[in-house]
Design a protein around this motif. Structure first.
Motif, PDB file in Angstrom:
ATOM      1  N   ASP A 294      21.574   9.922   2.905  1.00 22.49           N
ATOM      2  CA  ASP A 294      20.706   9.663   4.066  1.00 22.49           C
ATOM      3  C   ASP A 294      19.258   9.543   3.597  1.00 22.49           C
ATOM      4  OD1 ASP A 294      22.884   9.850   5.648  1.00 22.49           O
ATOM      5  OD2 ASP A 294      22.437  11.835   6.468  1.00 22.49           O
ATOM      6  N   GLU A 295      18.877  10.450   2.700  1.00 27.58           N
ATOM      7  CA  GLU A 295      17.498  10.454   2.193  1.00 27.58           C
ATOM      8  C   GLU A 295      17.227   9.194   1.378  1.00 27.58           C
ATOM      9  OE1 GLU A 295      16.625  14.212   0.322  1.00 27.58           O
ATOM     10  OE2 GLU A 295      14.717  13.424  -0.421  1.00 27.58           O
ATOM     11  N   LEU A 296      18.228   8.815   0.544  1.00 26.15           N
ATOM     12  CA  LEU A 296      18.101   7.613  -0.294  1.00 26.15           C
ATOM     13  C   LEU A 296      17.855   6.377   0.581  1.00 26.15           C
ATOM     14  CD1 LEU A 296      18.422   6.494  -3.246  1.00 26.15           C
ATOM     15  CD2 LEU A 296      20.786   6.016  -2.645  1.00 26.15           C
ATOM     16  N   GLU A 297      18.613   6.288   1.676  1.00 28.63           N
ATOM     17  CA  GLU A 297      18.470   5.139   2.567  1.00 28.63           C
ATOM     18  C   GLU A 297      17.062   5.083   3.175  1.00 28.63           C
ATOM     19  OE1 GLU A 297      20.314   2.614   2.848  1.00 28.63           O
ATOM     20  OE2 GLU A 297      19.237   1.694   4.524  1.00 28.63           O
ATOM     21  N   LYS A 298      16.543   6.254   3.547  1.00 26.56           N
ATOM     22  CA  LYS A 298      15.191   6.289   4.144  1.00 26.56           C
ATOM     23  C   LYS A 298      14.153   5.834   3.121  1.00 26.56           C
ATOM     24  CE  LYS A 298      16.008   9.900   7.486  1.00 26.56           C
ATOM     25  NZ  LYS A 298      16.254  11.305   7.438  1.00 26.56           N
ATOM     26  N   VAL A 299      14.269   6.349   1.866  1.00 30.14           N
ATOM     27  CA  VAL A 299      13.307   5.973   0.822  1.00 30.14           C
ATOM     28  C   VAL A 299      13.419   4.482   0.524  1.00 30.14           C
ATOM     29  CG1 VAL A 299      12.635   6.354  -1.597  1.00 30.14           C
ATOM     30  CG2 VAL A 299      13.301   8.290  -0.169  1.00 30.14           C
ATOM     31  N   ARG A 300      14.671   3.960   0.526  1.00 29.20           N
ATOM     32  CA  ARG A 300      14.897   2.533   0.267  1.00 29.20           C
ATOM     33  C   ARG A 300      14.144   1.685   1.298  1.00 29.20           C
ATOM     34  NH1 ARG A 300      18.405  -2.017   0.685  1.00 29.20           N
ATOM     35  NH2 ARG A 300      18.710  -1.512   2.865  1.00 29.20           N
ATOM     36  N   GLU A 301      14.291   2.070   2.579  1.00 27.15           N
ATOM     37  CA  GLU A 301      13.617   1.319   3.650  1.00 27.15           C
ATOM     38  C   GLU A 301      12.102   1.353   3.471  1.00 27.15           C
ATOM     39  OE1 GLU A 301      15.089   2.927   7.297  1.00 27.15           O
ATOM     40  OE2 GLU A 301      17.103   2.124   6.907  1.00 27.15           O
ATOM     41  N   ARG A 302      11.588   2.539   3.108  1.00 30.79           N
ATOM     42  CA  ARG A 302      10.119   2.676   2.945  1.00 30.79           C
ATOM     43  C   ARG A 302       9.636   1.863   1.761  1.00 30.79           C
ATOM     44  NH1 ARG A 302       8.794   8.730   2.720  1.00 30.79           N
ATOM     45  NH2 ARG A 302       6.751   7.911   2.171  1.00 30.79           N
ATOM     46  N   LEU A 303      10.464   1.836   0.683  1.00 28.43           N
ATOM     47  CA  LEU A 303      10.100   1.086  -0.517  1.00 28.43           C
ATOM     48  C   LEU A 303      10.027  -0.417  -0.214  1.00 28.43           C
ATOM     49  CD1 LEU A 303       9.496   1.460  -3.533  1.00 28.43           C
ATOM     50  CD2 LEU A 303      11.948   1.416  -3.988  1.00 28.43           C
ATOM     51  N   ILE A 304      11.007  -0.916   0.527  1.00 27.42           N
ATOM     52  CA  ILE A 304      11.022  -2.345   0.895  1.00 27.42           C
ATOM     53  C   ILE A 304       9.784  -2.677   1.730  1.00 27.42           C
ATOM     54  CG2 ILE A 304      12.253  -4.085   2.284  1.00 27.42           C
ATOM     55  CD1 ILE A 304      14.875  -2.697   1.321  1.00 27.42           C
ATOM     56  N   GLU A 305       9.484  -1.772   2.652  1.00 28.20           N
ATOM     57  CA  GLU A 305       8.327  -1.992   3.519  1.00 28.20           C
ATOM     58  C   GLU A 305       7.028  -1.988   2.706  1.00 28.20           C
ATOM     59  OE1 GLU A 305       8.864  -0.051   7.162  1.00 28.20           O
ATOM     60  OE2 GLU A 305       6.715  -0.102   7.613  1.00 28.20           O
ATOM     61  N   PHE A 306       6.966  -1.056   1.772  1.00 31.16           N
ATOM     62  CA  PHE A 306       5.787  -0.963   0.903  1.00 31.16           C
ATOM     63  C   PHE A 306       5.584  -2.284   0.147  1.00 31.16           C
ATOM     64  CE2 PHE A 306       3.955  -0.223  -3.284  1.00 31.16           C
ATOM     65  CZ  PHE A 306       2.808   0.501  -2.996  1.00 31.16           C
ATOM     66  N   ALA A 307       6.702  -2.804  -0.460  1.00 33.89           N
ATOM     67  CA  ALA A 307       6.624  -4.043  -1.242  1.00 33.89           C
ATOM     68  C   ALA A 307       6.159  -5.208  -0.368  1.00 33.89           C
ATOM     69  CB  ALA A 307       7.976  -4.327  -1.879  1.00 33.89           C
ATOM     70  N   LYS A 308       6.671  -5.233   0.867  1.00 33.35           N
ATOM     71  CA  LYS A 308       6.302  -6.310   1.803  1.00 33.35           C
ATOM     72  C   LYS A 308       4.822  -6.224   2.129  1.00 33.35           C
ATOM     73  CE  LYS A 308      10.433  -7.398   4.318  1.00 33.35           C
ATOM     74  NZ  LYS A 308      11.252  -6.837   5.365  1.00 33.35           N
ATOM     75  N   ASN A 309       4.365  -5.021   2.494  1.00 30.55           N
ATOM     76  CA  ASN A 309       2.970  -4.836   2.882  1.00 30.55           C
ATOM     77  C   ASN A 309       2.016  -5.168   1.746  1.00 30.55           C
ATOM     78  OD1 ASN A 309       3.820  -4.063   5.342  1.00 30.55           O
ATOM     79  ND2 ASN A 309       3.613  -1.859   4.985  1.00 30.55           N
TER      80      ASN A 309
END
Ligand code: SF4
Length: 397
Positions: free
Chosen positions: A288-303
């Motif tokens: 669950d934690e991995l999935e949350k970090v994955r989403e944040r990482l993708i968002e970070f890269a996009k931003n």
């Protein structure tokens, strides 16, 4: 000629493994009887006495009958009788029996509803040339000339509806014996006495229904005899099963049940399952934690408009790719047709091996077809562990 009884067929339907323990391996268990079965047999014996006395032109008084019942209860009660329901003891069940007998007595006194022809019969009826069926009628009456009644006493706490009664196999098969034995039968009534409710339920069968039932019962017996596997079928009825101590579904529980806390916690099985459940929980939390970090990482890269994000001695590459989604399996009719029309079917379609395996496992394919396919099939056993909450925790811990 093989003999089958209602309880033997029911046993297989309830749980094939229980059937194997009881009728194939003929295993004797320490658990002799459940209190429900004991209560049933005591009440049956008391009512048998009532009607036996009637044959001798004696109407037993209610007090006499209750004395007989209580005396029988005291003489036969033993410590191997199991009380499954928590919060009730032997005395509660004994009193229940008293109430059943009292209500029945007051309902049917002076017991002149019919002429008693048989009590607790031990007869047999041929189902065909191979099988005979055990006919154990609690009481057979002739109510009027040619009108026969098969009476059955029930001491359980379940009251079925009329539809269930109209489908019942046991008494209906007994009526085959009545029809064969007596030459003047005009009608056979099937009568159940649900003693806990002081209620009488009645049903009848046509000849066509009886022939159909006879056929179905023979088919069921053949299925039992052809069985090669006897899987356990866990249900609420397991609580009353005498084979729990040796059944793979409950054996470990029995092994640890009476252990002291210290010994219990040292048991390898207890330790392993506790560890497995703990790790399982951790993995779930981590994913669950991995999935949350994955989403944040993708968002970070996009931003940040970057394709690679650098850490201390690691880096994460973020790629986007296009994926296709097609109609789901149940809605593919039109899609499949289109693929066929386009001439792409042979090139693209594959056998649904999951469905095929399911059909083989559930014996939905003819044996000959399975034999032909067998050269392509490699059978292997997969062990699965499912974690669920158990209500049977050791009280010591
Ligand atoms: S305990 Fe349940 S699963 Fe096991 S043999 Fe008995 S009925 Fe079957």
């Amino acid at each position: 000629m093989a003999t089958y009884s209602h309880s033997k067929i029911c046993c297989f339907e309830q749980c094939p493994l229980k059937y194997k323990f009881q009728y194939i391996d003929k295993i004797k268990t320490e658990i002799e009887q459940t209190v429900e079965a004991f209560l049933g047999s005591m009440v049956h014996e008391a009512l048998e006495k009532l009607y036996t006395d009637l044959k001798f032109q004696k109407i037993t008084s209610l007090n006499e009958l209750l004395d007989f019942y209580n005396d029988l209860w005291q003489k036969n009660w033993n410590d191997a009788i199991v009380i499954v329901k928590k919060g009730y003891d032997q005395e509660n069940y004994r009193k229940m029996g008293e109430k059943f007998i009292t209500d029945y007595y007051n309902h049917y006194y002076p017991f002149n509803q019919g002429k008693v022809l048989g009590l607790e019969t031990t007869e047999f009826v041929d189902l065909n040339d191979e099988y005979k069926f055990h006919v154990r009628i609690d009481r057979l009456d002739e109510a009027k000339e040619g009108i026969y009644e098969i009476h059955d006493y029930k001491t359980g706490r379940y009251l079925p509806d009329q539809a269930k009664i109209d489908e019942d196999r046991q008494l209906a098969l007994y009526s085959l014996w009545v029809l064969k034995t007596f030459g003047d039968v005009k009608k056979v009534k099937l009568v159940w006495h649900y003693l806990a409710f002081d209620k009488e339920l009645v049903s009848e069968r046509t000849n066509d229904q009886l022939m159909k039932l006879r056929k179905e019962t023979i088919q069921r017996i053949k299925k039992i005899e052809a069985a090669k596997e006897f899987p356990p079928n866990v249900s609420r009825l397991c609580d009353w099963c005498q084979f729990r101590p040796i059944c793979p579904q409950f054996k470990h529980l029995y092994n640890i049940e009476d252990m002291e806390a210290e010994e219990y916690l040292k048991d390898d099985g207890v330790k392993l399952v506790n560890k497995y459940a703990e790790l399982h929980e951790k993995i779930k939390d981590l994913s669950d934690e991995l999935e949350k970090v994955r989403e944040r990482l993708i968002e970070f890269a996009k931003n940040e408009e970057v394709d690679i994000v650098y850490g201390s001695d690691v880096k994460a590459s973020i790629d986007s790719y296009e994926s296709f989604s097609f109609p789901s399996k149940n809605q593919r009719k039109e899609f499949n047709e289109t693929v066929k029309q386009l001439g792409l079917w042979n090139e693209l379609a594959t056998v649904d091996t999951y469905e095929l395996a399911k059909k083989i496992k559930n014996k939905e394919l003819h044996e000959e077809l399975i034999k032909i396919l067998e050269k392509f099939i490699e059978k292997k056993k997969t062990d699965l562990i499912r974690i669920s909450r158990s209500m049977n925790n050791n009280n010591n811990c």
